[in-house]
Enzyme design. Structure first.
Site: not given
Ligand code: GCO
Length: 251
Positions: A142, A155
């Site tokens: 990510s 996250y």
């Protein structure tokens, strides 16, 4: 076709980026297994992906954050007599909230799915990779593997781990002709990001912050995965490709 005769496993393959990767790998001739926690969504996705009715897309319910569930899912693949050549660790969740009040249960769930799930699936593919004389691990990292933003601490931590775990796999398994690489998606228009897209202020922030001036499409990430899955990437390992419209290149 690039993946003719190959068997691929895409976790999180019933929607979003994972779905787009499963569809593209199927189109390129692969026999595709898709894992997801949602059995109904999974069965429907497999049916739609297997658009040529060649029985080349198989739905296997799996909660990648649970070792028991992962072991059961791999027992199913083994019972099919299938051996995974290409593993795409795409299953991921983002549960948002302020760090100072983040419940440990939320932290643990995000880490279990995004990072430990990647570990469990990767480890389960090793024997098959060795049997085949090599394999491919493609992890969906990510932007948050490289930078952070407030309210998504679990996250960010999980995706930082995915980046470095990719390098760990790469250096330890290169001698088995197993390549491990990761993709850094920018802001991609997926279900997970629907709340962000629908937030007018955040949507404008992302479009202004992204040099390409727009959200990315799941299929744009899929093509980077296809490259890493191809023979052309056999001497590339431990690397990350950003499919982010230029965000990481910009101030
Ligand atoms: C968020 C988003 C991001 C993107 C993606 C960027 O809450 O900021 O969900 O995390 O989904 O991970 O690479």
């Amino acid at each position: 076709m690039i993946l003719e005769g190959k068997t691929a496993l895409v976790s999180g393959g019933s929607r979003g980026i994972g779905r787009a990767i499963a569809e593209l790998f199927y189109a390129e001739g692969a026999n595709v297994y898709i894992f997801s926690r949602n059995p109904d969504q999974l069965a429907q996705a497999a049916k739609e992906i297997d658009c040529k009715n060649e029985n080349r897309c198989h739905a296997v319910p799996c909660d990648v954050g649970s070792k028991t569930s992962v072991d059961e899912a791999f027992a199913r693949i083994k019972a099919d007599g299938a051996v995974i050549d290409v593993l795409v660790n795409c299953a991921g969740v983002n549960l948002r909230g302020p760090l100072e009040t983040m419940p440990i249960e939320t932290w643990q769930k995000v880490l279990d799915i995004n990072l430990t799930g990647t570990f469990l699936l990767t480890q389960n593919c090793f024997e098959g990779f060795k049997k085949r004389g090599g394999g491919k691990v493609i992890n969906i990292a990510s932007l948050m593997s490289e930078i952070a933003r407030p309210t998504i601490s679990p996250y960010v931590a999980s995706k930082g781990g995915v980046k470095m775990f990719t390098k760990a796999i790469a250096v330890e398994w290169a001698k088995y002709n197993i390549q491990a690489n990761a993709i850094i998606p920018g802001y991609i228009s997926t279900e997970m990001n629907t709340p962000l897209i629908q937030d007018e202020k955040f949507n404008k922030f992302i479009c202004d912050r992204t040099p390409a001036g727009r959200w990315g499409k799941p299929e744009e990430v899929a093509h980077a995965a296809l490259f890493f899955a191809s023979k052309g990437a056999d001497f590339i390992t431990g690397q990350l490709i950003a499919v982010d419209g230029g965000i990481l290149a910009a101030l």
